[in-house]
Design a protein around this motif. Sequence first.
Motif, mmCIF file in Angstrom:
data_model
loop_
_atom_site.group_PDB
_atom_site.id
_atom_site.type_symbol
_atom_site.label_atom_id
_atom_site.label_comp_id
_atom_site.label_asym_id
_atom_site.label_seq_id
_atom_site.Cartn_x
_atom_site.Cartn_y
_atom_site.Cartn_z
ATOM 1 N N VAL A 37 82.456 8.743 16.292
ATOM 2 C CA VAL A 37 80.971 9.656 16.132
ATOM 3 C C VAL A 37 81.161 10.793 16.840
ATOM 4 C CG1 VAL A 37 78.614 9.419 16.549
ATOM 5 C CG2 VAL A 37 80.014 7.413 15.876
ATOM 6 N N ILE A 38 80.868 12.028 15.896
ATOM 7 C CA ILE A 38 80.939 13.229 16.490
ATOM 8 C C ILE A 38 79.476 13.799 16.354
ATOM 9 C CG2 ILE A 38 81.665 15.849 16.373
ATOM 10 C CD1 ILE A 38 83.885 14.527 14.786
ATOM 11 N N GLY A 39 78.746 14.253 17.412
ATOM 12 C CA GLY A 39 77.736 14.875 17.547
ATOM 13 C C GLY A 39 78.011 16.353 17.469
ATOM 14 N N PHE A 40 77.517 17.100 16.320
ATOM 15 C CA PHE A 40 78.000 18.480 16.264
ATOM 16 C C PHE A 40 76.696 19.504 16.539
ATOM 17 C CE2 PHE A 40 79.288 22.144 12.965
ATOM 18 C CZ PHE A 40 79.759 22.755 13.990
ATOM 19 N N GLY A 41 76.621 20.210 17.509
ATOM 20 C CA GLY A 41 75.755 20.759 17.939
ATOM 21 C C GLY A 41 74.373 20.156 18.446
ATOM 22 N N THR A 42 74.640 18.815 18.921
ATOM 23 C CA THR A 42 73.508 18.272 19.275
ATOM 24 C C THR A 42 73.821 17.263 20.427
ATOM 25 O OG1 THR A 42 71.872 16.476 18.515
ATOM 26 C CG2 THR A 42 73.939 16.383 17.657
ATOM 27 N N GLN A 43 72.954 16.925 21.183
ATOM 28 C CA GLN A 43 73.277 15.872 22.259
ATOM 29 C C GLN A 43 73.586 14.535 21.793
ATOM 30 O OE1 GLN A 43 73.544 16.258 25.903
ATOM 31 N NE2 GLN A 43 73.386 18.672 25.190
ATOM 32 N N MET A 44 74.655 13.763 22.170
ATOM 33 C CA MET A 44 74.953 12.549 21.632
ATOM 34 C C MET A 44 73.842 11.448 22.392
ATOM 35 S SD MET A 44 77.373 12.198 19.769
ATOM 36 C CE MET A 44 77.854 10.580 20.053
ATOM 37 N N THR A 45 73.184 10.888 21.765
ATOM 38 C CA THR A 45 72.211 9.745 21.913
ATOM 39 C C THR A 45 73.065 8.471 22.458
ATOM 40 O OG1 THR A 45 71.909 8.763 19.768
ATOM 41 C CG2 THR A 45 70.569 10.624 20.598
ATOM 42 N N ASP A 46 72.298 7.535 23.185
ATOM 43 C CA ASP A 46 73.037 6.410 23.396
ATOM 44 C C ASP A 46 73.155 5.633 22.191
ATOM 45 O OD1 ASP A 46 73.003 7.018 26.194
ATOM 46 O OD2 ASP A 46 71.220 5.655 26.568
ATOM 47 N N MET A 47 72.365 5.533 21.209
ATOM 48 C CA MET A 47 72.728 4.666 20.054
ATOM 49 C C MET A 47 74.053 5.252 19.344
ATOM 50 S SD MET A 47 70.467 5.427 16.293
ATOM 51 C CE MET A 47 71.356 6.787 16.429
ATOM 52 N N LEU A 48 74.268 6.558 19.314
ATOM 53 C CA LEU A 48 75.478 6.924 18.807
ATOM 54 C C LEU A 48 76.571 6.572 19.441
ATOM 55 C CD1 LEU A 48 74.205 10.457 17.641
ATOM 56 C CD2 LEU A 48 74.635 8.611 16.174
ATOM 57 N N LYS A 49 76.694 6.839 20.900
ATOM 58 C CA LYS A 49 77.740 6.429 21.674
ATOM 59 C C LYS A 49 77.878 5.086 21.786
ATOM 60 C CE LYS A 49 76.470 10.140 25.271
ATOM 61 N NZ LYS A 49 76.334 10.188 26.723
ATOM 62 N N ASN A 50 77.047 4.200 21.681
ATOM 63 C CA ASN A 50 77.462 2.858 21.700
ATOM 64 C C ASN A 50 77.859 2.410 20.331
ATOM 65 O OD1 ASN A 50 76.213 2.312 24.198
ATOM 66 N ND2 ASN A 50 74.176 1.981 23.465
ATOM 67 N N CYS A 51 77.582 2.988 19.027
ATOM 68 C CA CYS A 51 78.069 2.436 17.906
ATOM 69 C C CYS A 51 79.957 3.024 18.073
ATOM 70 C CB CYS A 51 77.312 3.548 16.911
ATOM 71 S SG CYS A 51 78.340 3.634 15.195
ATOM 72 N N ALA A 52 80.138 4.234 18.762
ATOM 73 C CA ALA A 52 81.424 4.492 18.643
ATOM 74 C C ALA A 52 82.167 3.583 19.655
ATOM 75 C CB ALA A 52 81.455 6.063 19.016
ATOM 76 N N GLY A 53 81.711 3.529 20.780
ATOM 77 C CA GLY A 53 82.409 2.946 22.081
ATOM 78 C C GLY A 53 83.247 4.190 22.738
ATOM 79 N N ASP A 54 83.367 3.677 24.108
ATOM 80 C CA ASP A 54 84.238 4.673 24.788
ATOM 81 C C ASP A 54 85.479 5.115 24.106
ATOM 82 O OD1 ASP A 54 82.175 3.882 26.782
ATOM 83 O OD2 ASP A 54 83.526 2.445 27.890
ATOM 84 N N GLY A 55 85.434 6.428 24.329
ATOM 85 C CA GLY A 55 86.995 6.942 23.865
ATOM 86 C C GLY A 55 86.611 7.480 22.572
ATOM 87 N N HIS A 56 85.462 6.825 21.862
ATOM 88 C CA HIS A 56 85.520 7.025 20.279
ATOM 89 C C HIS A 56 84.401 7.992 20.030
ATOM 90 C CE1 HIS A 56 88.457 3.850 20.502
ATOM 91 N NE2 HIS A 56 88.841 4.195 18.986
ATOM 92 N N TRP A 57 83.583 8.599 20.843
ATOM 93 C CA TRP A 57 82.716 9.624 20.416
ATOM 94 C C TRP A 57 83.031 10.837 21.218
ATOM 95 C CZ3 TRP A 57 79.941 11.933 24.501
ATOM 96 C CH2 TRP A 57 79.781 11.015 25.683
#
Length: 629
Positions: free
Chosen positions: A582-602
């Motif tokens: 998961v990549i947040g481009f020009g936006t703050q990464m939310t917990d929802m997006l981080k949890n979807c990807a997992g550590d090392g994948h966002w």
Amino acid sequence: MLGFAIVQRLLRDRAGNTFMIVAAAIAPLLALVGGGIDMGRTYISETRLQQACDAGVLAARKALGSQVVTTGAVPDEVSLAGNRFFNVNFRSGAYGSTDRTFTMTLESDYSISGKASANVPTTIMRVFGKNNVPVAVQCEAKLNFSNTDVMMVLDTTGSMNQTNSGDSQPKIAVLRQVVKNFHTQLEASKSPGVRIRYGFVPYSANVNVGYLLKSRWMADGWDYEGRVSVDTGKVETVTKYKYTYTYMSGAKTTLASYSASTCPGDTATWEMIAYGSGSGYEVWDTRVNGTTYSCANADPGVTVTGTSYSNYVYRTLKQQNGTETKQVYKWQYKPVTIDVSGFKDSDPDKPYVGGSVWVRMMGDPTPYPDYMSATFKGCIEERATYQITDYANVDLSKALDLDIDLVPDPSKPNTQWKPILHEISFLRAWKPTGGSWSKSPVTTTDNYMQASNYGLTACPSPAHKLAAMTSTEIASYVDNLKAEGNTYHDIGMIWGGRLLSPTGIFADENADINGSPTTRHLIFLTDGETAPLDLSYASYGVEPLSQRRWSSSSKFSLTQTVENRFTFACNEVKKKNITVWVIGFGTQMTDMLKNCAGDGHWFQADDASQLSKAFDKIAKSMGDLRIIK
């Protein structure tokens, strides 16, 4: 004679011979022992030099980014990384060596080759004039790939037209270039016989996947939030109007007809640029750009005709032209069943054809309603679901939209998808000035908001199934991405999973080949937080009217509903042994997006440079970095 006698006596006398023999053997013994010692040191030095060379090219290849793809030069940071690791593993003066060298070269397959050399001093061999032993090694590191499928789920909402701070191009333009570089990097690193496929799911409020689906997966009919004319049983005398159309400027070209597997969606935009009125008349100018298409079924496929407009401007003059007696009609706003079976190919296993239908929903109800054309542009409404209150215990027998592997059954319409018809969605009891929603039918003479007339039913660029793609094909695809609409993350994740899953609707195409396993990656990129709009006509209809997954009385807000469904869909995707990035481009990464990807994948990428680095890291993680020489 005396001299001869002395020699004979010496020959007969063996006293001291051993000393002479030992003395004579010292030199070769010293050479042998000294050579062994010096060669042992040389061997250790060469081994260590090889290890340093390997470490250097591995570090350089790991640091190699997509900059090399566009410039053809090894970036300075790559050289620095390689030399740093070489120097750590073989320091200057190691083992007394001198003249240490290390050079790296970028090869045509984007591997990094290296050459290292040094002079190792001798000790005992120095006595024999051999002061140094030269050692030299070669090394090469390459990023190898096994069979790989990459599905890119790309946020193409309207905010992608904005430019990030520090960048000179809009986000959508930056994304296009980075995807091209990413493709080049992967293609250059694959070995002969390896298959790398690429797929795309652009998303906003919905996804454009209709032309990828088999005809039997689509329903024969569907209820749309439309309107029908109702005869009041009254008549009245009304004004007749005469319409006159005059060409003003620009160009209109009729395109040659051609055959195609599916009907292309219209790209034309219609803009009123001037308006005036007076006693008994109205006049306005309209500017048109783009192309409109008309399709006729021609089994197999369709025959396509079209008209292309370039700044085409025409004037419409509406004049009073006497009176006439007409029946009095009102509009009744309600769900209207439309027969869309004609959009299917005659072969149910062939892709959906699409097309247009004529429905009587336009014009003023008095004096008489007009027919309008509603055209399928590729976007679809989701299959059956329900308003979920417990996302830890989702019933997939009811939430068919979240079962990403479920294959539609033509005998069960709830399992099928339906075509979005943008022009016939009316926001019941909503007007441009406001109003309230009405689940029940409403009969009135008012013209309520039509979603397509207010930009509330955007349809993204068509999705692309997994396929091996050339750089030209990649460029052609991403250069045609358009940015519009609101952000609904869940529909992007759902369809990214469907198109990538090896066990779902495209199982025959996505299975492993030649007995070799396929690694699967889903790259989810967004430039904003969830931003649904209840006025939108999208994948679940008009939310407050259709109430398929949400209503104003739901346990969760519409935003929470979208995010809960995104999280559930992401977990379903990962169950298919798919790696999610998961990549947040020009936006703050939310917990929802981080949890979807997992550590090392966002990744959070604030500008073009950081986005490029994020894709570089993903590419390196997808491949197998190894020494090949």
